[in-house]
Scaffold this active site. Sequence first.
Site, short mmCIF file in Angstrom:
data_model
loop_
_atom_site.label_atom_id
_atom_site.label_comp_id
_atom_site.label_asym_id
_atom_site.label_seq_id
_atom_site.Cartn_x
_atom_site.Cartn_y
_atom_site.Cartn_z
N SER A 155 0.86 -1.19 0.00
CA SER A 155 0.00 0.00 0.00
C SER A 155 0.88 1.23 0.00
CB SER A 155 -0.89 0.01 1.25
OG SER A 155 -1.50 1.27 1.45
N TYR A 168 -2.77 -1.34 10.45
CA TYR A 168 -2.72 -1.52 8.99
C TYR A 168 -1.39 -1.01 8.43
CZ TYR A 168 -4.09 -1.16 4.06
OH TYR A 168 -4.15 -1.27 2.69
#
Length: 269
Positions: A155, A168
């Site tokens: 990401s 995350y």
Amino acid sequence: MSYSPYLLQGQKALVTGGSSGIGAGVVRQLAKAGATVAINYHSHGEAAEKIVEDIKSAHGEAIAIQADVSQEADVKAMFSKVLNEFGTIDILVNNSGIQKDSPFLDMSLKDWNLVLSVNLTGQFLCAREAAKEFLRRGVQPQISCAAGKIICMSSVHQLIPWAGHVNYVTSKGGINMMMKTIAQELAPHKIRVNSIAPGAIKTPINKSSWDTPEAEAQLLELIPANRVGEVDDIGKAAVWLASDDSDYVNGTTLYVDGGMNLYPGFATG
């Protein structure tokens, strides 16, 4: 971007978390490029089977396999089934991932551990099993000049901090160093390991961020390319990283984010 429908012909791929969102986009693009694809899912069996049907209708080959990638026994059983069905594996796309968001001070240990176990430990377990098969089989020159390819789905938040999502972003930062270290160790064996770092991509999980003009306008302030990404943007990048066209690319993160990592807030100085 277009590519030969035979670019991945003869290659066997496994995509974890392949039943929806980015994973489904990757599955469809790998199949379009000629790969036979195993679609891992955790709890969306119907969606995975629908994709299998679509691929078979287009004269491709695919199977669906249920497994929790955070569990070692599940991962071993999944790879055993893939090898029994396909004979071997050439491409692993480590895509499974979840979010359990909260402010840092409110985050429970349960949610911290859950996200790390799926997003990071799951990628470790799957990469390890894939690498074992790549090393056992070695290079098949008629299939690929690499013994195997591992693509880790990361990401932009392996780079960009994101308040309220500490579990995350920690998992994604961990993926970055895990990927580089595995790549360094396996490169002499002709195994390539890279990451894709998506930015804002239109998937069901983040629909509230782009499905109204107001929300999309706010999101676009973060994207110099002035559009929200589509799952095919990631799928096509995965095809390239899985192909021999990227044979000299190893230990690298490919940001597919419309420039989100360029800190667009500084564009005017």
